[in-house]
Design a protein around this motif. Structure first.
Motif, mmCIF file in Angstrom:
data_model
loop_
_atom_site.group_PDB
_atom_site.id
_atom_site.type_symbol
_atom_site.label_atom_id
_atom_site.label_comp_id
_atom_site.label_asym_id
_atom_site.label_seq_id
_atom_site.Cartn_x
_atom_site.Cartn_y
_atom_site.Cartn_z
ATOM 1 N N GLN A 119 0.836 -1.190 -0.071
ATOM 2 C CA GLN A 119 0.178 0.025 0.144
ATOM 3 C C GLN A 119 0.909 1.316 0.149
ATOM 4 O O GLN A 119 0.467 2.375 -0.467
ATOM 5 N N LEU A 120 2.009 1.061 0.568
ATOM 6 C CA LEU A 120 3.036 2.431 0.599
ATOM 7 C C LEU A 120 3.749 2.354 -0.504
ATOM 8 O O LEU A 120 4.834 3.115 -0.442
ATOM 9 N N ARG A 121 3.347 1.780 -1.487
ATOM 10 C CA ARG A 121 4.126 1.642 -2.745
ATOM 11 C C ARG A 121 5.795 1.225 -2.706
ATOM 12 O O ARG A 121 6.477 1.888 -3.192
ATOM 13 N N SER A 122 5.925 0.178 -1.928
ATOM 14 C CA SER A 122 7.295 -0.231 -1.700
ATOM 15 C C SER A 122 7.312 -1.618 -1.993
ATOM 16 O O SER A 122 6.436 -2.511 -2.245
ATOM 17 N N HIS A 123 8.508 -2.136 -1.625
ATOM 18 C CA HIS A 123 8.882 -3.552 -1.805
ATOM 19 C C HIS A 123 9.195 -4.312 -0.423
ATOM 20 O O HIS A 123 9.998 -3.581 0.438
ATOM 21 N N THR A 124 8.990 -5.560 -0.189
ATOM 22 C CA THR A 124 9.574 -6.127 0.556
ATOM 23 C C THR A 124 10.846 -6.502 0.598
ATOM 24 O O THR A 124 11.699 -6.232 -0.378
ATOM 25 N N SER A 125 12.062 -6.971 1.806
ATOM 26 C CA SER A 125 12.998 -7.101 1.519
ATOM 27 C C SER A 125 13.821 -8.020 0.687
ATOM 28 O O SER A 125 13.080 -9.022 0.463
ATOM 29 N N LEU A 126 14.814 -7.819 -0.006
ATOM 30 C CA LEU A 126 15.035 -8.449 -1.186
ATOM 31 C C LEU A 126 16.119 -9.622 -0.584
ATOM 32 O O LEU A 126 16.375 -10.650 -1.408
ATOM 33 N N LEU A 127 16.275 -9.619 0.762
ATOM 34 C CA LEU A 127 17.194 -10.473 1.478
ATOM 35 C C LEU A 127 16.231 -11.374 2.107
ATOM 36 O O LEU A 127 16.900 -12.330 2.955
ATOM 37 N N ASN A 128 15.003 -11.456 1.794
ATOM 38 C CA ASN A 128 13.873 -12.259 2.790
ATOM 39 C C ASN A 128 14.589 -13.759 2.845
ATOM 40 O O ASN A 128 14.367 -14.606 3.759
ATOM 41 N N PRO A 129 15.029 -14.441 1.636
ATOM 42 C CA PRO A 129 15.420 -16.014 1.870
ATOM 43 C C PRO A 129 16.538 -16.004 2.782
ATOM 44 O O PRO A 129 16.880 -16.988 3.485
ATOM 45 N N LEU A 130 17.433 -15.068 2.898
ATOM 46 C CA LEU A 130 18.647 -14.952 3.679
ATOM 47 C C LEU A 130 18.002 -14.949 5.067
ATOM 48 O O LEU A 130 18.737 -15.480 5.840
ATOM 49 N N TRP A 131 17.231 -13.975 5.274
ATOM 50 C CA TRP A 131 16.559 -13.913 6.662
ATOM 51 C C TRP A 131 16.006 -14.977 7.109
ATOM 52 O O TRP A 131 16.255 -15.512 8.339
ATOM 53 N N TYR A 132 15.268 -15.678 6.196
ATOM 54 C CA TYR A 132 14.502 -16.927 6.870
ATOM 55 C C TYR A 132 15.576 -17.978 7.125
ATOM 56 O O TYR A 132 15.546 -18.594 7.827
ATOM 57 N N ALA A 133 16.460 -18.278 6.198
ATOM 58 C CA ALA A 133 17.384 -19.162 6.101
ATOM 59 C C ALA A 133 18.377 -18.947 7.782
ATOM 60 O O ALA A 133 18.379 -19.951 8.514
ATOM 61 N N GLY A 134 18.744 -17.821 7.951
ATOM 62 C CA GLY A 134 19.263 -17.435 9.122
ATOM 63 C C GLY A 134 18.396 -17.702 10.331
ATOM 64 O O GLY A 134 19.107 -18.382 11.322
ATOM 65 N N ALA A 135 17.231 -17.279 10.362
ATOM 66 C CA ALA A 135 16.511 -17.808 11.458
ATOM 67 C C ALA A 135 16.099 -18.986 11.578
ATOM 68 O O ALA A 135 15.965 -19.375 12.790
ATOM 69 N N TYR A 136 16.180 -19.631 10.659
ATOM 70 C CA TYR A 136 15.755 -21.163 10.436
ATOM 71 C C TYR A 136 17.073 -21.943 11.425
ATOM 72 O O TYR A 136 16.430 -22.670 12.615
ATOM 73 N N VAL A 137 17.861 -21.443 11.099
ATOM 74 C CA VAL A 137 19.064 -22.098 11.657
ATOM 75 C C VAL A 137 19.140 -21.689 13.326
ATOM 76 O O VAL A 137 19.554 -22.619 14.179
ATOM 77 N N LEU A 138 19.133 -20.491 13.679
ATOM 78 C CA LEU A 138 18.851 -20.146 15.016
ATOM 79 C C LEU A 138 17.869 -20.828 15.582
ATOM 80 O O LEU A 138 17.967 -21.136 16.705
ATOM 81 N N GLY A 139 16.628 -20.958 15.104
ATOM 82 C CA GLY A 139 15.345 -21.802 15.537
ATOM 83 C C GLY A 139 16.142 -23.256 15.992
ATOM 84 O O GLY A 139 15.578 -23.869 17.161
ATOM 85 N N VAL A 140 16.782 -23.966 14.931
ATOM 86 C CA VAL A 140 17.276 -25.555 15.316
ATOM 87 C C VAL A 140 18.109 -25.269 16.257
ATOM 88 O O VAL A 140 18.122 -26.075 17.333
ATOM 89 N N ALA A 141 19.160 -24.267 16.425
ATOM 90 C CA ALA A 141 20.111 -24.065 17.580
ATOM 91 C C ALA A 141 19.252 -24.029 18.770
ATOM 92 O O ALA A 141 19.733 -24.557 20.000
ATOM 93 N N ALA A 142 18.178 -23.065 18.978
ATOM 94 C CA ALA A 142 17.317 -22.902 20.155
ATOM 95 C C ALA A 142 16.773 -24.173 20.504
ATOM 96 O O ALA A 142 16.767 -24.840 21.583
ATOM 97 N N ALA A 143 16.150 -24.940 19.484
ATOM 98 C CA ALA A 143 15.262 -26.319 19.918
ATOM 99 C C ALA A 143 16.630 -27.289 20.494
ATOM 100 O O ALA A 143 15.932 -28.000 21.165
ATOM 101 N N ARG A 144 17.638 -27.400 19.818
ATOM 102 C CA ARG A 144 18.624 -28.529 20.338
ATOM 103 C C ARG A 144 19.066 -28.200 21.952
ATOM 104 O O ARG A 144 19.731 -29.147 22.371
ATOM 105 N N ALA A 145 18.673 -26.971 22.142
ATOM 106 C CA ALA A 145 19.324 -26.502 23.697
ATOM 107 C C ALA A 145 18.421 -27.185 24.434
ATOM 108 O O ALA A 145 18.640 -27.179 25.852
ATOM 109 N N GLY A 146 17.142 -27.860 23.949
ATOM 110 C CA GLY A 146 16.190 -28.418 25.107
ATOM 111 C C GLY A 146 14.919 -27.568 24.845
ATOM 112 O O GLY A 146 15.083 -26.258 24.719
ATOM 113 N N ASP A 147 14.024 -28.042 25.546
ATOM 114 C CA ASP A 147 12.542 -27.553 25.434
ATOM 115 C C ASP A 147 12.552 -26.211 26.204
ATOM 116 O O ASP A 147 11.796 -25.256 25.783
#
Ligand code: FE2
Ligand code: FE2
Length: 227
Positions: A119-147
């Motif tokens: 609506q504000l006539r702009s685009h979402t981040s071009l680096l979204n695949p990178l942000w997703y991949a980085g966050a996914y790795v962090l999520g895996v690391a957090a999960a491996r530390a225990g519930d």
């Protein structure tokens, strides 16, 4: 994951076995979810009354609002990746349900921010695949530390996001009522997500981890404002 006898793979986090087909199936599901998040985010209108508010913004205000909402959209991309990774890596069925439900709820935020950036006539981040991949790795690391620590990671993430969104309420142009309403609603939702994770038995993260998370978030928010 190391290979086991008979075409099975040892699933480290659950100390069990998963068939090759099961592993492939899970990987396809996760990849599909990642693609849906970064390539085709849902367009979710925030609500008819607010949608009809025509923002009277100067060009400078529009660009600033769009950049801030792009940052918030990246935050929601990362939320999807974190919750998906944490759900995929825990063997606690209650936690799987919690993380999947949280990811589903965050989908609404993802759609709102995506819609608002457009609506504000702009685009979402071009680096979204990178942000997703980085966050996914962090999520895996957090999960491996225990519930308990995985839940603690959620508590800390949501706390930092809540503070960040509060900061955006100060930074957004006063005339941009739609973005402000969105951010206020998201801030309240994130606070509730944090409370729920705490009530589920979250452990407190060590201070250096909390500091590192803050640092990573700073890099992400600063970069996503521009790209
Ligand atoms: Fe969110
Ligand atoms: Fe949240």
């Amino acid at each position: 994951m190391p290979s086991g006898p008979g075409g099975y793979w040892l699933c480290k986090p659950c100390d069990g076995v998963m068939s090759v087909a099961g592993l492939a199936d899970r990987m396809i599901t996760e990849f599909d979810r990642a693609l849906r998040t970064v390539a085709a985010p849902p367009r979710v209108p925030f609500g008819a009354p607010l949608q009809s508010v025509a923002p009277e913004l100067t060009e400078k205000e529009r660009a600033h609002s769009a950049a801030l909402m792009r940052v918030n959209h990246v935050g929601e991309v990362c939320a999807q990746a974190l919750y998906r990774a944490q759900a995929a890596m825990t063997t606690n069925p209650d936690l799987v349900r919690r993380f999947e439900a949280a990811a589903a709820e965050e989908t609404e935020h993802l759609g709102w921010t995506s819609e608002r950036v457009a609506q504000l006539r702009s685009h979402t981040s071009l680096l979204n695949p990178l942000w997703y991949a980085g966050a996914y790795v962090l999520g895996v690391a957090a999960a491996r530390a225990g519930d308990a620590l995985s839940l603690g990671f959620v508590v800390e993430t949501e706390r930092q996001v809540e503070q960040h969104l509060q900061g955006h309420l100060d930074a957004l142009p006063a005339a941009d009522q739609v973005s402000r309403a969105l951010v206020a609603r998201m801030r309240d939702d994130e606070a509730r997500h944090g409370r729920e994770a705490k009530a589920a038995g979250a452990a407190t993260l060590p201070a250096p981890v909390r500091f590192a998370m803050r640092l990573a978030a700073k890099v992400m928010t600063t970069t996503a404002y521009w790209i």
